[in-house]
Each structure stands twice: as structure tokens, then as C-alpha cells.
Design a protein around this motif. Sequence first.
Motif, mmCIF file in Angstrom:
data_model
loop_
_atom_site.group_PDB
_atom_site.id
_atom_site.type_symbol
_atom_site.label_atom_id
_atom_site.label_comp_id
_atom_site.label_asym_id
_atom_site.label_seq_id
_atom_site.Cartn_x
_atom_site.Cartn_y
_atom_site.Cartn_z
ATOM 1 N N THR A 182 -2.450 4.811 -6.453
ATOM 2 C CA THR A 182 -2.360 3.588 -5.642
ATOM 3 C C THR A 182 -1.302 2.673 -6.231
ATOM 4 N N SER A 202 1.555 0.448 -10.243
ATOM 5 C CA SER A 202 0.888 1.638 -9.701
ATOM 6 C C SER A 202 -0.115 2.157 -10.718
ATOM 7 N N ALA A 253 0.679 12.929 -8.076
ATOM 8 C CA ALA A 253 1.017 12.030 -6.966
ATOM 9 C C ALA A 253 1.632 10.741 -7.483
ATOM 10 N N ARG A 304 5.218 11.360 -8.464
ATOM 11 C CA ARG A 304 6.085 11.548 -7.296
ATOM 12 C C ARG A 304 6.227 10.273 -6.464
ATOM 13 N N GLY A 305 5.464 9.253 -6.809
ATOM 14 C CA GLY A 305 5.513 8.009 -6.038
ATOM 15 C C GLY A 305 4.761 8.088 -4.737
ATOM 16 N N GLU A 306 3.867 9.065 -4.611
ATOM 17 C CA GLU A 306 3.075 9.218 -3.393
ATOM 18 C C GLU A 306 1.772 8.449 -3.551
ATOM 19 N N THR A 307 1.827 7.169 -3.292
ATOM 20 C CA THR A 307 0.693 6.285 -3.535
ATOM 21 C C THR A 307 0.220 5.624 -2.253
ATOM 22 N N THR A 308 -1.059 5.271 -2.244
ATOM 23 C CA THR A 308 -1.592 4.387 -1.212
ATOM 24 C C THR A 308 -1.208 2.962 -1.584
#
Length: 311
Positions: free
Chosen positions: A133, A148, A295, A298-302
Amino acid sequence: MELPGQPRRQVRRRAEGGDGRDLQLRQHPPDGRPAADRTARHRLEDPGGRARGCRRGDHRADHRGRHLGLPPERFVWQYRDSSGTDKEFHREGEFTPLEFRDRVLSDEFTGGLENYVCLVDDPREENPYGAATSVAEGTNMWGTADTSYINVGVSELKRIAKASIDAGEPVWFACDVNRQFAAALGIWNADLYERDALYGTTTVSGPGTSKADQMRTRESMPTHGMVLTGYDNEAGTWRVENSWGTKSHGEHAKLAGAGSMKGYGTMKDAWFDDNVFQIAVHRRLLGDDFPGLDALDRGETTVLPIWDAMA
């Protein structure tokens, strides 16, 4: 009512990108000068001499500069060593802020700041455990990435914090500092004050009083950062290093004896459950297969909004 010779003040709402959240305060003195001439004097200049306007984000630095002044470009770092009996004086020389950062936060001492990961306990069902997140615009330093973290739950926070302390590394953490806190004694204890018994309320165990519920209403949220430096499993306590020194925690030395806890505080484990939200630890304590770490990398956050309780 407007007094002669005094400027009129007007607050104007400026909608940028349609969000309408930015407020701008302008002065309109009775001198007839164009607004551009009056506001140009208050713009900040970056090292390259370019003027910063008040676009989204920039306006915050601009307002701080007007009230607090621009940060110094260079400063002298000197200090007196508190260890030993001679209290030796040190003068390290003149530094820019970036030079100071590179000197004090070098990889030799930190193991590389980019290797530290923030873990949180956010028990709200809408924010599942194991998820990576971030908080939109959630940064305290200009030009850095948004905050994050990985949501892991309070039991994991405790386990990993203890592992870090066992490895000789204190743990930074964020908490709701003033809840059930006796400052002069340096004690955080969930049962310190029996307010429900006094007022006949159910703020501790009644409906809507869980940590998640209180986060939703912003009754509880991270308000202060401190450092965990030790723990006692048998007593169910943590040793806390704070930045408030003996002015706030001075009497604690008398309780601990021998001055070993002077300026430190003691946190009960149950208080940790209710009021600690976040820790920062080195990623080597997590392992490559730690849930949510890929995640996060990779910067794949909510993305949560800036007004969220975790901001």
C-alpha cells in the motif's frame, strides 16, 4: 470593517485539476500594483535560480518559506560527546544538507537506506494483510516517493521488531503517542486510566471501539515516531527511546534505578496492540518470499488518499 492604510485580505479557492482543495491567501493593498508584481517577491528560488510557482505541491514549500524563511545552504556541524567524563568537543566542519546526509547516513552505518521496509498494522477489513500500500502525496521530503508499506498485522510487527533488536538494530516505529500515556513517568499502558469506569462509558470494549473502528473515524492514527531499543517477554514490556529527553521522562530514572532508563520510557505490550501502527526494518529480516514484498518493489500498491488515517 477596513481601516485606512490597511490591506484587505481575501481568501480565494483555486481548483487545480478540478479537485478544488487548494486554498490561496492573497493580499490586496490599496497601492494599485498588479497582483503579479506583489506576489513575485514571495516566490522561492531553487539553486538554479528558477522561480517556483504555487502549483500543486510547490505551494506548500512556498508558504513555509514565507513564514519560516529559506533553509540554510550550508551549516557548521559541531557537538560535545556525552560519553565518558571529558565530554570531548568535536567540530566536523561545514556541510551542505546533502553532504551531511551522505556522511551520517552512509551505507556503512545504515546498510543502505533503500534496504529498509515499512510494515504496518492496519486491521481495517478493506485493507487486507499481505497487501502493498502507498499514501498519495504521503511524503515529508520534497521530490521523494510517496510513503509505501506492507500490511502485516500487529503480531508480525512484534515478531520482526524483536528480531531486529536481537540483531542489534533498534526499530523506528509510529504510534498514537498520547493515548494512555503518563509523560512524567515515561509509561504507555492500555490500562493506565480507567476512564470508562469514571464516566460510565464503553470507549474501550464497547461497539465501534476496535482499533479498526477508531481508524475509520480518525479517533486513532499515527501521531509520533520513536524507537524501540529493547523488550522483556516475561514482563510484557518494551523499552522506548524518545526525542523528548528527561523533561518528559525524567522521573522514569528514579523508577528504574541506577539511571539505566534515564530519558527512556516503558511501553506495555497491550498498548503496542492498540496504538502502534508502523515499524521500519531492514529487508534482510523478511526474506525474499515475504508476502507483499515483490509488489512493493515493483511499485504495484493500493493507493490510499492523503486524508486516510495511515497518512
